[in-house]
Structures are given as structure tokens and as C-alpha cells.
Design a protein around this motif. Sequence first.
Motif, PDB file in Angstrom:
ATOM      1  N   THR A 278     -13.669  55.320  87.874  1.00  0.00           N
ATOM      2  CA  THR A 278     -13.659  55.821  89.241  1.00  0.00           C
ATOM      3  C   THR A 278     -14.731  55.194  90.132  1.00  0.00           C
ATOM      4  OG1 THR A 278     -15.004  57.675  88.497  1.00  0.00           O
ATOM      5  CG2 THR A 278     -12.634  58.034  88.648  1.00  0.00           C
ATOM      6  N   ARG A 279     -15.779  54.654  89.547  1.00  0.00           N
ATOM      7  CA  ARG A 279     -16.820  54.030  90.368  1.00  0.00           C
ATOM      8  C   ARG A 279     -16.494  52.579  90.688  1.00  0.00           C
ATOM      9  NH1 ARG A 279     -21.797  55.112  86.760  1.00  0.00           N
ATOM     10  NH2 ARG A 279     -20.186  54.880  85.241  1.00  0.00           N
ATOM     11  N   PHE A 280     -15.480  52.035  90.046  1.00  0.00           N
ATOM     12  CA  PHE A 280     -15.121  50.634  90.218  1.00  0.00           C
ATOM     13  C   PHE A 280     -14.029  50.501  91.278  1.00  0.00           C
ATOM     14  CE2 PHE A 280     -12.357  47.045  89.107  1.00  0.00           C
ATOM     15  CZ  PHE A 280     -13.269  46.017  89.241  1.00  0.00           C
ATOM     16  N   VAL A 281     -14.250  49.668  92.245  1.00  0.00           N
ATOM     17  CA  VAL A 281     -13.235  49.403  93.268  1.00  0.00           C
ATOM     18  C   VAL A 281     -12.763  47.964  93.081  1.00  0.00           C
ATOM     19  CG1 VAL A 281     -12.725  49.286  95.724  1.00  0.00           C
ATOM     20  CG2 VAL A 281     -14.324  51.018  94.847  1.00  0.00           C
ATOM     21  N   PRO A 282     -11.514  47.772  92.624  1.00  0.00           N
ATOM     22  CA  PRO A 282     -11.055  46.409  92.377  1.00  0.00           C
ATOM     23  C   PRO A 282     -10.875  45.647  93.672  1.00  0.00           C
ATOM     24  CG  PRO A 282      -9.264  47.962  92.097  1.00  0.00           C
ATOM     25  CD  PRO A 282     -10.510  48.764  92.340  1.00  0.00           C
ATOM     26  N   PRO A 283     -11.044  44.328  93.606  1.00  0.00           N
ATOM     27  CA  PRO A 283     -10.815  43.513  94.818  1.00  0.00           C
ATOM     28  C   PRO A 283      -9.338  43.508  95.171  1.00  0.00           C
ATOM     29  CG  PRO A 283     -11.153  42.122  92.899  1.00  0.00           C
ATOM     30  CD  PRO A 283     -11.394  43.531  92.446  1.00  0.00           C
TER      31      PRO A 283
ATOM     32  N   SER B   8      -4.867  42.523  77.555  1.00  0.00           N
ATOM     33  CA  SER B   8      -5.067  42.825  78.977  1.00  0.00           C
ATOM     34  C   SER B   8      -6.209  42.011  79.559  1.00  0.00           C
ATOM     35  CB  SER B   8      -5.351  44.319  79.178  1.00  0.00           C
ATOM     36  OG  SER B   8      -4.217  45.073  78.843  1.00  0.00           O
ATOM     37  N   ILE B   9      -7.287  41.870  78.792  1.00  0.00           N
ATOM     38  CA  ILE B   9      -8.429  41.085  79.270  1.00  0.00           C
ATOM     39  C   ILE B   9      -8.026  39.627  79.466  1.00  0.00           C
ATOM     40  CG2 ILE B   9     -10.693  40.179  78.608  1.00  0.00           C
ATOM     41  CD1 ILE B   9     -11.223  42.965  77.327  1.00  0.00           C
ATOM     42  N   ALA B  10      -7.265  39.087  78.502  1.00  0.00           N
ATOM     43  CA  ALA B  10      -6.811  37.692  78.617  1.00  0.00           C
ATOM     44  C   ALA B  10      -5.934  37.511  79.851  1.00  0.00           C
ATOM     45  CB  ALA B  10      -6.051  37.282  77.360  1.00  0.00           C
ATOM     46  N   MET B  11      -5.036  38.457  80.104  1.00  0.00           N
ATOM     47  CA  MET B  11      -4.180  38.383  81.286  1.00  0.00           C
ATOM     48  C   MET B  11      -5.019  38.496  82.550  1.00  0.00           C
ATOM     49  SD  MET B  11      -0.956  40.661  79.963  1.00  0.00           S
ATOM     50  CE  MET B  11      -0.220  40.768  81.565  1.00  0.00           C
ATOM     51  N   LEU B  12      -5.992  39.401  82.518  1.00  0.00           N
ATOM     52  CA  LEU B  12      -6.858  39.601  83.672  1.00  0.00           C
ATOM     53  C   LEU B  12      -7.612  38.317  84.017  1.00  0.00           C
ATOM     54  CD1 LEU B  12      -8.164  41.571  85.693  1.00  0.00           C
ATOM     55  CD2 LEU B  12      -9.841  42.083  83.925  1.00  0.00           C
ATOM     56  N   LYS B  13      -8.144  37.658  83.003  1.00  0.00           N
ATOM     57  CA  LYS B  13      -8.877  36.409  83.233  1.00  0.00           C
ATOM     58  C   LYS B  13      -7.966  35.330  83.813  1.00  0.00           C
ATOM     59  CE  LYS B  13     -12.457  37.014  79.762  1.00  0.00           C
ATOM     60  NZ  LYS B  13     -12.973  36.566  78.463  1.00  0.00           N
TER      61      LYS B  13
ATOM     62  N   ASP C 253      -5.763  50.770  79.787  1.00  0.00           N
ATOM     63  CA  ASP C 253      -5.910  50.427  78.372  1.00  0.00           C
ATOM     64  C   ASP C 253      -7.245  50.917  77.823  1.00  0.00           C
ATOM     65  OD1 ASP C 253      -3.434  49.221  78.289  1.00  0.00           O
ATOM     66  OD2 ASP C 253      -4.203  47.170  78.402  1.00  0.00           O
ATOM     67  N   LEU C 254      -8.297  50.770  78.610  1.00  0.00           N
ATOM     68  CA  LEU C 254      -9.612  51.223  78.149  1.00  0.00           C
ATOM     69  C   LEU C 254      -9.663  52.746  78.067  1.00  0.00           C
ATOM     70  CD1 LEU C 254     -11.859  48.670  80.048  1.00  0.00           C
ATOM     71  CD2 LEU C 254     -11.402  48.756  77.590  1.00  0.00           C
ATOM     72  N   ASP C 255      -9.017  53.432  79.007  1.00  0.00           N
ATOM     73  CA  ASP C 255      -8.924  54.892  78.927  1.00  0.00           C
ATOM     74  C   ASP C 255      -8.216  55.299  77.643  1.00  0.00           C
ATOM     75  OD1 ASP C 255     -10.170  55.207  81.367  1.00  0.00           O
ATOM     76  OD2 ASP C 255      -8.303  55.527  82.482  1.00  0.00           O
ATOM     77  N   HIS C 256      -7.106  54.630  77.354  1.00  0.00           N
ATOM     78  CA  HIS C 256      -6.350  54.945  76.141  1.00  0.00           C
ATOM     79  C   HIS C 256      -7.175  54.632  74.895  1.00  0.00           C
ATOM     80  CE1 HIS C 256      -2.439  56.020  77.820  1.00  0.00           C
ATOM     81  NE2 HIS C 256      -2.748  55.171  78.784  1.00  0.00           N
ATOM     82  N   LEU C 257      -7.938  53.548  74.945  1.00  0.00           N
ATOM     83  CA  LEU C 257      -8.793  53.192  73.818  1.00  0.00           C
ATOM     84  C   LEU C 257      -9.775  54.318  73.533  1.00  0.00           C
ATOM     85  CD1 LEU C 257      -9.964  51.238  71.720  1.00  0.00           C
ATOM     86  CD2 LEU C 257     -11.326  50.226  73.560  1.00  0.00           C
ATOM     87  N   MET C 258     -10.415  54.828  74.564  1.00  0.00           N
ATOM     88  CA  MET C 258     -11.378  55.916  74.354  1.00  0.00           C
ATOM     89  C   MET C 258     -10.692  57.165  73.820  1.00  0.00           C
ATOM     90  SD  MET C 258     -14.282  54.666  74.799  1.00  0.00           S
ATOM     91  CE  MET C 258     -15.166  56.197  74.548  1.00  0.00           C
ATOM     92  N   LEU C 259      -9.501  57.471  74.339  1.00  0.00           N
ATOM     93  CA  LEU C 259      -8.790  58.642  73.825  1.00  0.00           C
ATOM     94  C   LEU C 259      -8.356  58.430  72.389  1.00  0.00           C
ATOM     95  CD1 LEU C 259      -6.700  59.687  76.942  1.00  0.00           C
ATOM     96  CD2 LEU C 259      -8.639  60.888  75.918  1.00  0.00           C
ATOM     97  N   ASP C 260      -7.891  57.228  72.067  1.00  0.00           N
ATOM     98  CA  ASP C 260      -7.490  56.940  70.690  1.00  0.00           C
ATOM     99  C   ASP C 260      -8.687  56.998  69.752  1.00  0.00           C
ATOM    100  OD1 ASP C 260      -4.820  56.705  71.310  1.00  0.00           O
ATOM    101  OD2 ASP C 260      -4.900  54.541  71.567  1.00  0.00           O
TER     102      ASP C 260
ATOM    103  N   SER D 147      -4.377  48.071  85.020  1.00  0.00           N
ATOM    104  CA  SER D 147      -3.783  48.105  83.685  1.00  0.00           C
ATOM    105  C   SER D 147      -4.885  48.065  82.627  1.00  0.00           C
ATOM    106  CB  SER D 147      -2.824  46.930  83.507  1.00  0.00           C
ATOM    107  OG  SER D 147      -2.328  46.897  82.198  1.00  0.00           O
ATOM    108  N   LEU D 148      -5.876  47.231  82.844  1.00  0.00           N
ATOM    109  CA  LEU D 148      -7.004  47.160  81.926  1.00  0.00           C
ATOM    110  C   LEU D 148      -7.738  48.499  81.891  1.00  0.00           C
ATOM    111  CD1 LEU D 148      -8.913  45.655  80.035  1.00  0.00           C
ATOM    112  CD2 LEU D 148     -10.137  44.846  82.066  1.00  0.00           C
ATOM    113  N   ALA D 149      -7.938  49.102  83.055  1.00  0.00           N
ATOM    114  CA  ALA D 149      -8.591  50.411  83.103  1.00  0.00           C
ATOM    115  C   ALA D 149      -7.789  51.422  82.304  1.00  0.00           C
ATOM    116  CB  ALA D 149      -8.759  50.862  84.554  1.00  0.00           C
TER     117      ALA D 149
END
Length: 122
Positions: free
Chosen positions: A115-120, A63-68, A82-89, A78-80
Motif C-alpha cells: 500500500t505504500r508503493f505507488v507504481p509508475p 513475475s520478477i523476470a516479466m517485470l524486468k 504474487d508476493l501477497d500470496h507468498l506471504m499467505l502461503d 501482479s508481482l504485488a
Amino acid sequence: MKETLAKDLDKFVLRLPDGLRDRIKAAAEMNNRSMNAEIVTTLEGAYPRPISLEEVVADVRTSIAMLKKFKGKTLLMSLADDLDHLMLDISRSAEMSPEEREAAKEHAYNHGKFTRFVPPED
């Protein structure tokens, strides 16, 4: 792919409440499966195979590679996810102490979706 023989599978005798067998049979027919396959599919959905930390990290890296590469709002979300799932996993990892699992789970629930991040805008 290794073929699994019936004698090698776990067997389990199950008592079903009245009417449940008929509901399973109807669902299996609708899904064009045997009753056994319907039950196994349902149980696998409710009790998914644990995903290794390495698999989750690989997904996040993808996801990070795609994002870049694309820098779109959809990919940020999508990255957010994935990171949520990472923390739950991580919170489900058997390698962690109960306290560490609880802290990871609490972090995921408190900071999920960043929730504090507002994507462009795209």
C-alpha cells in the motif's frame, strides 16, 4: 499419467440435509458432471491442494523476470499479488511454528498490495 482405480480412492459416507442432494444434482447437471464430480470439484475449491513454497517462489521469480522485461504497471500489481500470496502461503506452511505462521499472516494482511508503493504509470 497413472490411472486411479475406484478401489484405491478414499470413500466417505455423508448425511446431507433435506434438499441438498437435489441442489447438488441440479448443479451437476448444469455443469455436465456426475454428482460425485460436482462434490469433489466444490470441495477442491474450498480446500485447495497446499502449494509448496518452491512453487510459490517459482511464480514470484517468473513475475520478477516479466517485470524486468516489460516494466508495466499491470505487472507490478501482479508481482504485488504474487508476493501477497507468498506471504499467505508461508503462513500456512506446516514447517513453521504457530508463532511464525501468525507473524507471516499478520505481515501479509498489514502489508498486502504494498500500500505504500505507488507504481509508475505505463
